[in-house]
Design a protein around this motif. Sequence first.
Motif, short mmCIF file in Angstrom:
data_model
loop_
_atom_site.label_atom_id
_atom_site.label_comp_id
_atom_site.label_asym_id
_atom_site.label_seq_id
_atom_site.Cartn_x
_atom_site.Cartn_y
_atom_site.Cartn_z
N MET A 23 0.83 -1.20 0.00
CA MET A 23 0.00 0.00 0.00
C MET A 23 0.87 1.25 0.00
O MET A 23 0.58 2.23 -0.70
CB MET A 23 -0.95 -0.02 1.20
CG MET A 23 -2.07 -1.06 1.06
SD MET A 23 -3.03 -1.32 2.58
CE MET A 23 -3.98 0.20 2.65
N GLN A 24 1.96 1.21 0.77
CA GLN A 24 2.90 2.34 0.76
C GLN A 24 3.57 2.46 -0.60
O GLN A 24 3.77 3.56 -1.12
CB GLN A 24 3.96 2.14 1.85
CG GLN A 24 3.41 2.23 3.27
CD GLN A 24 4.43 1.81 4.31
OE1 GLN A 24 5.43 1.13 4.00
NE2 GLN A 24 4.19 2.19 5.56
N GLN A 25 3.89 1.31 -1.17
CA GLN A 25 4.58 1.26 -2.46
C GLN A 25 3.73 1.85 -3.58
O GLN A 25 4.20 2.65 -4.38
CB GLN A 25 4.93 -0.20 -2.76
CG GLN A 25 6.00 -0.43 -3.79
CD GLN A 25 6.37 -1.90 -3.84
OE1 GLN A 25 5.52 -2.79 -3.81
NE2 GLN A 25 7.66 -2.18 -3.92
N THR A 26 2.46 1.46 -3.63
CA THR A 26 1.59 1.97 -4.70
C THR A 26 1.37 3.48 -4.56
O THR A 26 1.39 4.21 -5.55
CB THR A 26 0.23 1.25 -4.70
OG1 THR A 26 -0.37 1.33 -3.41
CG2 THR A 26 0.37 -0.20 -5.11
N ALA A 27 1.18 3.94 -3.33
CA ALA A 27 0.97 5.38 -3.11
C ALA A 27 2.22 6.17 -3.49
O ALA A 27 2.14 7.24 -4.11
CB ALA A 27 0.59 5.63 -1.66
N LYS A 73 -7.26 4.60 10.51
CA LYS A 73 -6.68 4.67 11.85
C LYS A 73 -5.55 3.66 12.06
O LYS A 73 -4.90 3.67 13.11
CB LYS A 73 -7.77 4.49 12.90
CG LYS A 73 -8.70 5.71 12.97
CD LYS A 73 -9.74 5.59 14.06
CE LYS A 73 -10.61 6.82 14.14
NZ LYS A 73 -11.67 6.72 15.17
N ASN A 74 -5.35 2.79 11.07
CA ASN A 74 -4.20 1.88 11.10
C ASN A 74 -3.00 2.47 10.37
O ASN A 74 -1.94 1.84 10.31
CB ASN A 74 -4.56 0.54 10.43
CG ASN A 74 -5.67 -0.18 11.15
OD1 ASN A 74 -5.63 -0.34 12.36
ND2 ASN A 74 -6.68 -0.61 10.40
N LEU A 75 -3.16 3.67 9.81
CA LEU A 75 -2.15 4.30 8.97
C LEU A 75 -1.85 5.70 9.47
O LEU A 75 -2.66 6.30 10.19
CB LEU A 75 -2.65 4.36 7.52
CG LEU A 75 -3.07 3.03 6.88
CD1 LEU A 75 -3.80 3.29 5.55
CD2 LEU A 75 -1.86 2.13 6.67
N PRO A 76 -0.71 6.28 9.10
CA PRO A 76 -0.41 7.66 9.50
C PRO A 76 -1.44 8.63 8.92
O PRO A 76 -1.95 8.41 7.82
CB PRO A 76 0.99 7.91 8.90
CG PRO A 76 1.57 6.56 8.67
CD PRO A 76 0.40 5.66 8.35
#
Length: 332
Positions: free
Chosen positions: A126-130, A146-149
């Motif tokens: 998910m970080q990679q795609t963003a 709420k599980n992410l920054p």
Amino acid sequence: MNNRALALFSGGLDSILAIKVSQRAGADVTALHFINPFVSEVKTEYIKEKAKELGVPLILEPLGDDYLEIILKPKYGYGKAMNPCIDCRAFMLKKAKELLPKYNASFLISGEVLGQRPKSQMRHSMQQTAREAGVEDILVRPLTAKNLPPTLPERLGIIDREKLLDFSGRNRKPQMALARELGIQNYPSPAGGCLLTQVEYGKKLKDLINHGQYDLREIKRLNIGRQFRLSHGAKLIVGRNHEENEALKASAKDSDILMRVQNFKGPLAVLTGNDISYVALKTAARITARYADCPKEQKVTVTFYRINNPKNKEAIEVIPMASEEVSTYRIE
């Protein structure tokens, strides 16, 4: 930055809930649906209907040849079949970002849930795609936020983070419970959709690529009928029912040859390619006859014509091909 957002909208439950939760948190949402040649189950009319039910404007954006390029050469590779999920997701997010100024929107919304899908929805991917799409700080994932920054719209208070959710994992009971709470019904199964995840479909797609027939029209026909590779420059598609016969006829291009067995019930077949020899034509006629309601050990007449000249019909006499031989040509 304003409160207008484009929400990637597949028509599935997660994308529906993502819009509802975002609205509740203060976003002015427009749904963005990419028309994908590799997604068969979600129809445009359904998408329009769901957007209307949600009371949001809808953008329908077709994916073109640049999308096909990432399917052919994905930077991050394939999944179990020919599904380049990370590259595909990054591509759509990048396209969505490019549309923000056109619709006076400031950020994006996605229905992703951390841990729900084994390849594309792990934290790293998910970080990679963003990051690949350049949307790290403007992509809000309201179902799992709420599980992410916190993202920029959350930090600025444009969207209320306290009203976002903390869903995670593959258990979909929380989504289903929320749907009941919000009165959402008639949503599709989460399993549906992408043909690229199907191994058999992947074989057909590889055949197109290997024989230089990689274009949107041919891709749209991959999921229609029985498909046969006759030579490097010739391919046959045989309809399995009336609906497929009509779809094949509607998809035919000027250079295609349409075939039917004369005087017997049977399928419509389309012979396509850039090098159709007499041998390929005769082979196609024999295979077409194999699937018609005609005697299998005596000659039958197969009529054929090009789609741009239907009055100029020709005929060829052939003996229907035996099942064992037919299987040697079938793409599977």
